[in-house]
Write a protein that holds these residues in place. Structure first.
Motif, PDB file in Angstrom:
ATOM      1  N   TRP A 282      -8.194  -1.336   3.790  1.00 64.92           N
ATOM      2  CA  TRP A 282      -7.618  -0.521   2.617  1.00 64.92           C
ATOM      3  C   TRP A 282      -7.164   0.967   3.086  1.00 64.92           C
ATOM      4  O   TRP A 282      -8.016   1.674   3.972  1.00 64.92           O
ATOM      5  CB  TRP A 282      -8.752  -0.259   1.514  1.00 64.92           C
ATOM      6  N   ASP A 283      -6.173   1.396   2.697  1.00 67.78           N
ATOM      7  CA  ASP A 283      -5.359   2.528   3.181  1.00 67.78           C
ATOM      8  C   ASP A 283      -5.891   3.419   1.920  1.00 67.78           C
ATOM      9  O   ASP A 283      -5.426   3.189   0.849  1.00 67.78           O
ATOM     10  CB  ASP A 283      -4.169   2.493   3.229  1.00 67.78           C
ATOM     11  N   THR A 286      -3.680   7.754   0.580  1.00 64.61           N
ATOM     12  CA  THR A 286      -2.805   8.356  -0.500  1.00 64.61           C
ATOM     13  C   THR A 286      -3.663   8.798  -1.644  1.00 64.61           C
ATOM     14  O   THR A 286      -3.248   8.421  -2.793  1.00 64.61           O
ATOM     15  CB  THR A 286      -1.819   7.088  -1.027  1.00 64.61           C
ATOM     16  N   GLU A 294       0.932   5.274  -6.850  1.00 62.57           N
ATOM     17  CA  GLU A 294      -0.243   4.414  -6.261  1.00 62.57           C
ATOM     18  C   GLU A 294      -0.188   3.014  -6.547  1.00 62.57           C
ATOM     19  O   GLU A 294      -0.091   2.082  -5.917  1.00 62.57           O
ATOM     20  CB  GLU A 294      -1.526   5.056  -6.551  1.00 62.57           C
ATOM     21  N   LYS A 297       2.628   0.900  -4.785  1.00 62.82           N
ATOM     22  CA  LYS A 297       2.417   0.985  -3.469  1.00 62.82           C
ATOM     23  C   LYS A 297       1.033   0.247  -3.147  1.00 62.82           C
ATOM     24  O   LYS A 297       0.562   0.082  -1.929  1.00 62.82           O
ATOM     25  CB  LYS A 297       2.306   2.409  -2.696  1.00 62.82           C
ATOM     26  N   ASN A 301      -0.867  -1.003   0.500  1.00 64.45           N
ATOM     27  CA  ASN A 301      -2.261  -0.398   0.856  1.00 64.45           C
ATOM     28  C   ASN A 301      -3.376  -1.222   1.377  1.00 64.45           C
ATOM     29  O   ASN A 301      -4.383  -0.698   1.574  1.00 64.45           O
ATOM     30  CB  ASN A 301      -2.579   0.517  -0.211  1.00 64.45           C
TER      31      ASN A 301
END
Length: 1127
Positions: A282-283, A286, A294, A297, A301
């Motif tokens: 998980w990114d 952001t 969010e 994207k 992510n």
């Protein structure tokens, strides 16, 4: 000495036993304790590592914690409760270790004192526990979705619950579901967030990034309406490679999280393991982006990885991330346990991850499945040097039972290129100080050499020289052993009293000798069963018996093939003769044996195993007992056979105990000028033999003739365990046993005294014992069976009588006994097959104290465990269980062998202080000042925390102070950053007025009330009728009851606008209308009480002002009548 140490007994026995046993001794507790422990416990289950102190901690399933350092430094700490540990973490470089037990007790262990410093019992189930790196702050998650913050006070040594917590109701409202019954899987402190952000991971798949300084949600991640790209991880030649394809989009449902780990040093990516075997990246970079962006994207992510394409896979149990320095912060290695098909071979998977092009293009560039030596228990990443959190080049893997392996990460990375399905990576195994399983220990003994012995100086020199040549090699495969922590204890003074050596025999025929004089054992010799590759007897026969002679420094080794080897620790120059002795003759060979112990002679007389060995006649003779009942007497000086008897009993039962008794040394006139030169003169003596089938035999040491052969069977048929001869007991034997003496567990004591006529006859005749030993006093013989203990007169037994003086029937099966002696006092230690330990007085056989191996060591007695138990006369006892060896102290030693200053320390205070100083200095300053490289590395690591550019620039720069600001107040109730701490409430007291000197008349004078609640008149005054009282607040209004009442509002500040979340978090309550009404009523009553208290204090202040004015007026009047020269 011994009797005063033990008074434990059942309530029914206490008063009676004190009258019998403790009438002449002071009371003390029987408290056996573990003074030394070596080896990894077989039920080890969890690991922890201190990166600064270089210590490794191992927690077990039975409440023990083992700590490993360098230089053979090991320590064990035992919890009062026999429970396993769910979490184990060091308070790095602070000398403390935190643990969470399975019954939810948080314990902080003091490494210096090896005991619990503080404990806190948690009411609910703890599901997550972590320590913020480099601090004493603890994050606790529970089964109810709550997150608390704790802090261990280093000075008060207490665990304190801080007022801060993560408000679950705010998070529940944000995610749209109740989290009251959802467990917290993990709470992680986000790196590079300057101490303010926490990642809270819930079991149902929800992840929340929480800002503890602003008390708000930064980011939420879950699986609602998210389509994921599946990344099938494979590096095998026969399987497809990693690919990212848009047609692999899959709608995810709620998934249960099992583990989580940061996948970047800056906290921008997190790796999450799930119960179904999936891994997701998980990114979180952001976190500050608008919510609508969010959502758009979200699919970019997160990336999902699968280790296997099977439908049924194991849960992901453990995830650990190691950053790859070559890829900066965009890649690294992920260590995974789990995720494979159910039923597959147990392996540890290492993945090489590259996300240099962004997380949406994440790739697995390599994979290796490492086969394990046993069942996986835990792993921990570490570095060979002082690196920051996230950097590693090594890993410890703990497998069952009690196996600790060190892997080189660089070696694992190089193996990924070989494209093999599975591999066995080379490892560096933990070097066991006392091997017990590989090879298996078969017998052992503990010997003491006192300072007054002729061999003391020679043995001391031998041990010092031998230890210098046998230093362990801590480097293997270009890997350096990373554990270097701890501080060795002080060395003995030159006038130390004793030398203690520990000797063990093994399954492969080898023998090892350790110097046990210090509380940290060191290996001295490892004696192989052959001399210059020449086998002596059967190949690698297990060692079955040992004996050591402190007078001559000779070591006798017997094995199961019937061979007896005689070694000498001291040799004369040019002594290369090796005698091979059999019944047919002696062969002498000249063999150059090199340094170390030399084999002087090899005796091969029988094909049955050697069961017992004992040196006698100051080392001039060696008695040998065999499994078939034969007894041999050897001459160690001439390497010859004196005699070999036939079987001691008709059944050819094995010899279980062997004792040799010669005349006094003074009557033999043996010189002791040299420890290696003993006269061949020998006096009369007897060899006393006890066989397993209860046959007692006495053999003449000169002729080999049997003087006595009697069967002494116990009342209940059982095997004989041991035999002890108690010398110089004329006074003891004269004491009549107490027929009414209490016994443990209903043990029955019986007295069987001979008639007066028989006693008179024996006393008037010249006994065989006196004819052999020239003594007037009689000795006692203690025969120990599995079911009973019986005490006999040695004279009577030699004369042919089988009657006992005292007998005790045991209700438990006995398996081992020994006798401790101090001057003329004796005590018997009994070990039962249940693991219970009992001490009895001699000759009354009264119970003095009792304990158990379960309570002392958490051990259960195993089969043949008694063969490796040994003890010394001062009460030190060594036990071996699987791959553990423990030194027990049954009572205080008087020889200063185990004084506290001689014990090694598990915490290096000098290193800790150096690190604290170094990390306060910048690396540039250190380099200019020429600081050592080790401290430069430490400083750089602590300075490696970079400022997160996405965080608020107004956050305090100091890391620890920032944590204090975050967690010292409840959520939404933090004080404004522009104000300082308010002064305490003060009360005006007329006694605290200070007038410095006589003063002239000055009207309108100001009086200042300082912080210490005292009133000072700065200048001389004569009249104070119109004075103003001014309270010095020092840039900030002092807190008053009115401000508290109206929730810290001040007159000089504007009202603060609160958000909806803040209002709900503070005032939202659960319950019905009646509960709310009752709460409101209580608040009104409390408010009324505060107003009343405020009024009372106002009146007191007014009265004090009036008194002050009156006193000032009176003072002014007195000053008016004074002349100027009187001032």
């Amino acid at each position: 000495m011994f009797s005063r140490l033990f008074h434990k007994s059942s309530p029914q026995q206490t008063q009676q036993q004190q009258n019998v046993v403790q009438s002449s001794f002071s009371s003390a507790k029987f408290d056996p304790r573990v003074v030394l422990h070596y080896g990894v416990p077989s039920n080890a289950s969890i690991l922890a590592f201190d990166r600064v102190q270089r210590l490794l901690a191992v927690g077990t399933l039975d409440g023990r914690i083992k700590v490993f350092g360098g230089d053979n430094i090991e320590g064990i700490m035992i919890s009062p409760k026999q429970t396993s540990f769910k979490n184990l973490e060091f308070l790095e470089n602070q000398g403390f270790l935190a643990s969470v037990s399975s019954d939810n007790e948080i314990q902080v262990w003091d490494l210096r004192n090896r005991q619990i410093a503080s404990a806190l019992q948690w009411e609910s189930i703890i599901t997550s526990f972590s320590i913020i790196y480099g601090t004493s702050y603890m994050l606790v998650g529970t089964e109810h979705g709550l997150v608390y913050v704790l802090k261990f006070d280093l000075e008060d040594r207490q665990i304190n619950i801080l007022p801060y917590y993560v408000p679950t109701n705010v998070i529940s409202e944000a995610v749209g579901m109740s989290l009251d019954h959802v467990s917290v899987v993990r709470v992680l402190h986000q790196p590079c967030s300057n101490g303010k952000r926490l990642l809270v991971v819930y079991e149902n798949g929800v992840m929340v990034l929480w800002d503890a300084l602003e008390d708000q949600i930064v980011l939420i991640r879950d699986h609602k309406n998210i389509k994921l790209k599946i990344n099938q991880v494979s590096s095998y030649s026969d399987e497809p490679k990693d690919e990212h394809s848009d047609d692999k989009l899959e709608l995810e449902e709620d998934k249960e999280i099992s583990c989580v780990s940061w996948a970047s040093n800056d906290g921008s990516v997190v790796a999450v393991g799930y119960v179904d075997g999936d891994i997701m990246f998980w990114d979180l970079s952001t976190a500050n982006a608008p919510i609508d962006q969010e959502d758009k994207k979200m699919s970019n992510n997160v990336v999902k990885l699968q280790l296997s394409s099977a439908d049924r896979r194991l849960p992901i149990i453990i995830l650990h991330w190691c950053t790859n320095k070559s890829l900066s912060s965009s890649g690294g290695e992920l260590f995974v346990y789990g995720g494979h098909e159910i039923g597959s071979e147990e392996v540890l998977t290492v993945l090489s991850i590259d996300r240099s092009c962004g997380i949406e293009s994440l790739k697995c560039t390599g994979r290796i499945d490492v086969a394990l030596r046993g069942s996986f228990a835990d792993m921990v990443l570490l570095s060979s040097e002082f690196h920051a959190e996230g950097d590693c080049n090594m890993l410890f893997v703990l497998t069952n039972p009690g196996q600790l392996d060190l892997y080189d990460n660089n070696c694992l990375s190089s193996l990924m290129s070989e494209q093999k399905r599975k591999t066995s990576s080379p490892t560096m195994q933990y070097t066991v100080i006392i091997p017990t399983l590989e090879p298996q220990m078969t017998t052992a003994r503990l010997d003491v050499v006192c300072q007054d012995m002729k061999s003391f100086t020679a043995l001391s020199e031998i041990l010092v020289a031998a230890k210098q040549h046998s230093l362990p090699n801590q480097t293997s495969m270009k890997m350096k052993w990373p554990l270097t922590g701890g501080v060795p204890g002080q060395l003995f003074k030159e006038d130390h009293l004793i030398i203690q050596i520990y000797i063990a025999g093994y399954q492969d025929g080898s023998v090892r000798i350790w110097d046990a004089s210090y509380p940290a054992l060191s290996l001295v010799y490892n004696i192989k069963p052959e001399v210059n590759d020449v086998k002596m007897g059967s190949a690698s026969s297990p060692v079955s018996a040992l004996d050591f002679c402190p007078d001559t420094l000779h070591l006798a080794v017997g094995d199961e093939s019937g061979v007896v080897r005689l070694y000498g620790l001291i040799r004369s120059s040019g002594d290369t003769a090796l005698h091979f002795v059999t019944e047919n003759g002696t062969n002498v060979h000249n063999v150059n044996q090199g340094d170390g112990p030399y084999c002087k002679a090899v005796f091969s007389l029988q094909n049955s195993a050697v069961c017992g060995l004992q040196f006698a006649n100051l080392g001039g003779n060696l008695a040998v007992g065999y499994e078939h009942g034969q007894v041999a007497m050897l001459d160690t000086i001439t390497s010859s056979i004196l005699f070999l008897t036939s079987a001691a009993s008709d059944t050819s039962s094995a010899v279980v105990s062997l004792k040799v008794k010669f005349s006094d040394t003074s009557s033999l006139n043996i010189p002791q000028e040299s420890v290696s030169d003993i006269s061949g003169n020998s006096g009369k003596g007897l060899v006393f033999v006890m066989t397993r089938d209860a046959h007692f035999v006495a053999v003449d040491t000169e002729t080999g003739n049997m003087v006595c052969n009697r069967s002494i069977y116990p009342k209940v048929k059982s095997n004989a365990i041991s035999m002890h001869i108690i010398d110089g007991t004329s006074e003891l034997s004269a004491e009549k046993p107490q027929s009414g003496s209490p016994q443990k567990n209903g043990s029955e004591t019986q007295a069987n005294m001979q008639s007066e006529n028989t006693q008179d006859k024996v006393e008037t005749s010249t006994t065989i014992e006196n004819s052999y030993f020239g003594k007037k006093e009689s000795s006692l013989v203690l025969l120990c069976y599995e079911s009973e203990l019986s005490l006999h007169s040695l004279n009577c037994m030699i004369e042919g009588s089988t009657k006992y003086t005292l007998k005790v029937n045991l209700v438990q099966q006995c398996c081992w006994t020994t006798i401790f002696k101090d001057d003329k006092e004796y005590v018997l230690a009994v070990l039962y097959q249940t693991g219970d330990i009992e001490l009895r007085s001699l000759p009354t056989l009264e119970v003095l104290g009792e304990s158990s191996l379960t309570s002392i060591l958490r051990w259960n007695l195993k089969t043949d465990m008694e063969k490796t138990i040994c003890s010394s006369s001062n009460g030190q006892t060594i036990l071996v269980n699987e791959n553990e060896a423990a030194f027990l102290s049954l009572f205080p030693c008087e020889n200063e062998l185990w004084s506290p200053e001689y014990f090694p320390s598990l915490h290096d205070e000098v290193l800790a202080a150096a690190v604290d100083v170094t990390k306060s200095i910048s690396p540039t300053q250190n380099e200019k000042q020429g600081a050592p490289a080790i401290f430069l590395s430490i400083a750089k690591n602590f300075k490696a925390k970079k400022t997160d550019h996405n965080t608020d620039q107004a956050v305090h720069n100091n890391y620890l102070e920032n944590l204090e600001r975050c967690f010292s107040s409840p959520p939404f109730l933090k004080p404004s950053s522009g104000t300082k701490d308010r002064l305490d409430d003060f009360e005006l007291d007329i006694d605290e007025i200070h007038i410095d000197e006589p003063v002239a008349f000055l009207s309108h004078q100001k009086i200042h009330v300082d912080k210490k609640d005292e009133i000072h008149i700065d200048e001389p005054v004569a009249f104070l009728s119109h004075q103003k009282i001014h309270v010095d607040k020092k840039e900030k209004a002092k807190e008053t009851d009115r401000q508290k009442l109206f929730e810290e509002s001040t007159t000089d500040s504007k009202p603060k606008a609160r958000t909806t979340e803040e209002i709900k978090a503070k005032y939202r309550k659960t319950g019905d209308a009646a509960t709310a009404a009752a709460l409101a009523r209580d608040k009104l009553v409390e408010r009324q009480e505060k107003l009343q208290l405020l009024n009372e204090r106002t009146e007191e202040l007014q009265n004090g002002a009036e008194d002050f004015a009156s006193m000032a007026s009176e003072l002014a009047k007195r000053m008016e009548n004074r002349k100027w020269w009187q001032l």
